[in-house]
Design an enzyme around this catalytic site. Structure first.
Site, PDB file in Angstrom:
ATOM      1  N   CYS A  20      14.927  23.783  33.701  1.00 17.71           N
ATOM      2  CA  CYS A  20      14.258  24.949  34.281  1.00 17.71           C
ATOM      3  C   CYS A  20      15.006  26.230  33.924  1.00 17.71           C
ATOM      4  CB  CYS A  20      14.173  24.821  35.803  1.00 17.71           C
ATOM      5  SG  CYS A  20      13.214  23.418  36.388  1.00 17.71           S
ATOM      6  N   ASP A 438      51.951  46.870  35.155  1.00 16.95           N
ATOM      7  CA  ASP A 438      52.318  48.274  35.324  1.00 16.95           C
ATOM      8  C   ASP A 438      53.428  48.334  36.373  1.00 16.95           C
ATOM      9  OD1 ASP A 438      52.047  51.179  35.425  1.00 16.95           O
ATOM     10  OD2 ASP A 438      51.042  50.820  37.343  1.00 16.95           O
ATOM     11  N   ASP A 637      47.050  49.710  38.589  1.00 17.75           N
ATOM     12  CA  ASP A 637      46.335  50.299  39.730  1.00 17.75           C
ATOM     13  C   ASP A 637      45.929  51.748  39.529  1.00 17.75           C
ATOM     14  OD1 ASP A 637      48.953  51.396  39.881  1.00 17.75           O
ATOM     15  OD2 ASP A 637      48.631  51.846  42.003  1.00 17.75           O
TER      16      ASP A 637
END
Length: 754
Positions: A20, A438, A637
């Protein structure tokens, strides 16, 4: 996805197996303007990409293919409605199962009781002739087909006539073949070869009951796979206490408007995202971050709808409602990840395109083989084995193998504060070789403090610090906040700066009064032609202490050296040790002075350091790591991390970071705990292992049982499989896959990659 393309998400209803999924995808891809379509069986959703695509055209195409579709909204109300519809479907399955069992039980007792209960056959013959017996079975079986099995042959025969058979087609052909043969035996036995007239009404009934039982249990298990989202939706209160002219009144959440002042009492869940205006309390944000410790909230702090206020009354101003709220965005991210396809799914897609037609051909070959070569009664044996092949070969397990594991894995991740914005990241994380981090805001608290201000003889602290604060007050960098805070703590006032310039990765510059003030790294001073040699020795000492040396120049003359220290997060060292235990290399990429970065790396045991880099330099550093190690994860961030997050194979944004960083990332950590990176990688590995187990079972099951159902072992040891047993085995295969996926709900973070 190209910049000028749009994305439309649809809810698809009526899919039952992997074939399907392929059919709906091919249907959507034929709609003009569609460039990509991904359909998920477990979530019953489709994600369509294209240019100028009309949602109504997509819905019409899906409807024409024999399924139903509706636009998908990521609001809590729309999600709750979809959940209600799923519950209604499950209720209909339970109802049909109940009726099928009640109507089928007499058929099974009358037909099979003679074989199981001594003397029962004689009792039946005494009170019921064979013809009356068959007529009774015919009546009850027909009721089962009319009331409980319509879903199979109504959808299955339509799909078959359209040349795109699916699982319903297999079941429909199987039960209608057995039912049709029984009809002829009951009403026109003279049409059949001598002594071959017999009935298979009980087989039809048992097959229907077992398949309905399997689907009912499957629906229940599927509901459990999405429990994480349901729990999130239940967290949002339905009402809120709002300040109006008449005083404090309780209103439904949908009547809230942005800017309303909402009161939250102790023990209540916060209704909306907002800013605290008054009050002091601790808020349980574990639903958001996975961290158990409550967080103190005071005026000016941000709160998130769905979190639990503990011991104080808070007044807050509503800032985000509906789909803009953090809770709705989290649910949308989780659902988007759950609905995505992993590269590992490609093999399943290629197989299922041909699977159902091949099975129908095998069933036909089985019938012909048994009819010409089988023992007497050949016709009956041929029919039984052909039906068994049709029933047992349902590709449900193959269709559920990948999406159910993704659903449970991403849901468990959400509970742990790990949001996978893109499902592909789930597979990529499991193959990670190096994690690049970072520094500021990721390894550290992101709240630096001014620790040293060394001045040249022509300047004083009281004279220079206000000039520096005036410039840095216009900057959003964490180091700038440290300087401004130092001036505030010293109770110094500063004039307003103008002509502010920010040179990302270098420094800032502005005019304060009549003076030109520049603040930045050594490389920035070099660009401005300012000699920093006067501070060479103390800069070396500060850098070795893990402090970031900056310089200030006034009217082109060196004025001071500034030392800023950003304390490491308490969880950083343990997180890096965990990453090492997972067998990963750890690198740090920072714009800081090389000596400062190296000092921090030595303290934390980081393997590789790339320092003094610009944002574009971070991209180059990530590319270098990809060439050296392979699949690279980058964690950051800030705004300047966005290019590196996009370049990495998997970008992970710390949830407290900027919206730009979060949008560029593949994974979002809702807490500041860097240990969640290791948890995300371990969860990815566990989920991929779970998918591989499911796929092995799904393929091995069909490879082993289709030959058995076809009777290939009959000449060897007389072993065959009845259609009833085939129906039970078919249901069991899907349930095994679902039960295996649900094991991920118990995933716990650990320093292990299996």
């Amino acid at each position: 996805m190209a910049a000028n393309e749009s994305v439309i998400e649809l809810g698809i209803h009526g899919m039952t197996c992997a074939s399907c999924v392929g059919r709906v995808e091919r249907t959507l891809l034929k709609v003009p303007g569609v460039t990509a379509a991904a359909v998920n069986l477990a979530t019953e959703r489709a994600r369509v990409e294209g240019r100028g695509v009309d949602a109504q055209a997509l819905i019409a195409a899906v409807d024409k293919a024999g399924y139903s579709a509706r636009p998908l909204e990521h609001t809590p109300d729309a999600m709750a409605q979809a959940n209600q519809e799923s519950q209604q479907d499950a209720a209909r399955l339970r109802r049909d199962l109940g009726w099928s069992v009640m109507l089928s039980l007499p058929v099974v007792i009358v037909e099979m009781g003679a074989h199981l209960i001594p003397g029962f056959h004689a009792w039946i013959q005494l009170h019921l002739s064979q013809q009356d017996n068959w007529l009774l079975q015919f009546a009850l079986t027909t009721l089962v087909l009319i009331t409980c099995a319509r879903r199979f042959y109504l959808k299955g025969t339509v799909a078959l006539l359209r040349g795109a058979p699916d699982m319903n087609s297999l079941v429909a052909v199987g039960i209608l073949a057995a039912y049709g043969f029984s009809l002829v035996s009951t009403f026109a036995p003279q049409l059949l070869p001598s002594a071959t007239a017999t009935v298979y009404y009980e087989a039809v009934c048992v097959i229907i009951c077992l398949i309905l039982l399997g689907r009912t249990l499957e629906a229940r298990a599927r509901g459990r796979t999405s429990q994480a989202i349901k729990r999130l939706l239940r967290l949002q209160p339905q009402t809120a206490y709002v300040q109006r002219q008449a005083g404090l009144i309780e209103i439904p959440l949908e009547q809230l408007i942005q800017g309303d002042v909402v009161q939250v009492r102790p023990g209540e869940r916060i209704a909306v995202d907002g800013t605290v205006l008054a009050g002091d309390s601790f808020v349980d944000e574990s639903m958001l971050t996975g961290e158990p410790m409550p967080v103190r909230k005071q005026p000016g702090d941000q709160v998130v709808g769905g979190t639990l206020n503990q011991n104080g009354t808070l007044q807050l101003r509503a800032t985000a409602l509906g789909s803009a709220s953090m809770l709705a965005r989290i649910v949308a991210m989780v659902e988007r990840a759950q609905g995505s396809k992993l590269p590992i799914q490609a093999l399943v897609d290629r197989v299922t395109v041909w699977f159902v037609p091949v099975v129908m051909a095998l069933a036909l070959a089985t019938f012909i083989g048994w009819y010409w070569l089988g023992p007497t009664p050949a016709l009956g044996m041929a029919l039984v084995h052909a039906v068994a092949v049709l029933i047992i070969a349902c590709p449900c397990a193959m269709g559920l193998a990948t999406p159910t594991s993704i659903m449970v894995g991403t849901g468990r991740g959400a509970e742990l504060g790990i949001l996978l914005r893109k499902g592909e990241a789930l597979q990529q994380l499991s193959r990670a070789r190096v994690v690049a981090l970072d520094k500021t805001g990721t390894l550290t608290e992101g709240q630096p403090r001014l620790t040293d201000l060394q001045l040249l003889p022509n300047f004083t602290r009281e004279q220079l610090l206000p000039l520096l604060a005036a410039v840095e007050a216009l900057s959003e960098h964490p180091l700038a906040r440290a300087i401004v805070t130092a001036a505030q703590d010293a109770q110094l006032d500063w004039p307003e700066a103008r002509d502010f310039q920010a040179h990302t990765g270098h420094g800032v510059r502005a005019t304060v009064g009549a003076q030109d003030v520049a603040i930045g790294a050594e490389r920035y001073m070099t660009q401005l032609g300012v000699d920093t040699a006067a501070f060479a020795s103390p800069a070396q000492t500060l850098a070795e202490q893990g402090k970031s040396p900056l310089y200030a120049a006034v009217d082109g003359q060196l004025a001071a050296m500034i030392a800023v220290a950003d304390p490491l997060k308490s969880t950083t060292l343990a997180a890096i040790q965990t990453l090492h235990r997972l067998g990963l290399k750890v690198a740090m990429i920072s714009g800081d002075d090389r000596r400062t970065a190296q000092a921090i790396a030595t303290q934390l045991g980081i393997d590789q350091v790339v320092a003094q880099v610009m944002p574009e330099g971070k991209v180059a550093a990530v590319q270098a790591l990809q060439r050296e190690y392979g699949l690279t994860v980058y964690v950051g961030d800030g705004i300047n991390d966005a290019p590196a997050l996009a370049q990495a194979d998997v970008g992970i944004a710390v949830g407290s970071g900027t919206d730009i960083a979060i949008e560029a990332a593949d994974v979002v950590l809702m807490s500041d705990n860097l240990g969640a990176v290791a948890t995300a990688i371990a969860l990815s590995t566990a989920t991929l292992n779970n998918i591989r187990q499911n796929l092995f079972w799904a393929f091995a099951y069909n490879a082993a049982l289709i030959p058995l159902a076809a009777g290939l072992l009959y000449p060897v040891n007389g072993l065959t499989m009845s259609p009833q047993v085939a129906a039970g085995a078919m249901a069991l295969s899907s349930l095994f896959v679902l039960a295996n996926a649900l094991r991920l709900k118990g995933f716990q973070a650990s320093a292990r990659r299996s």
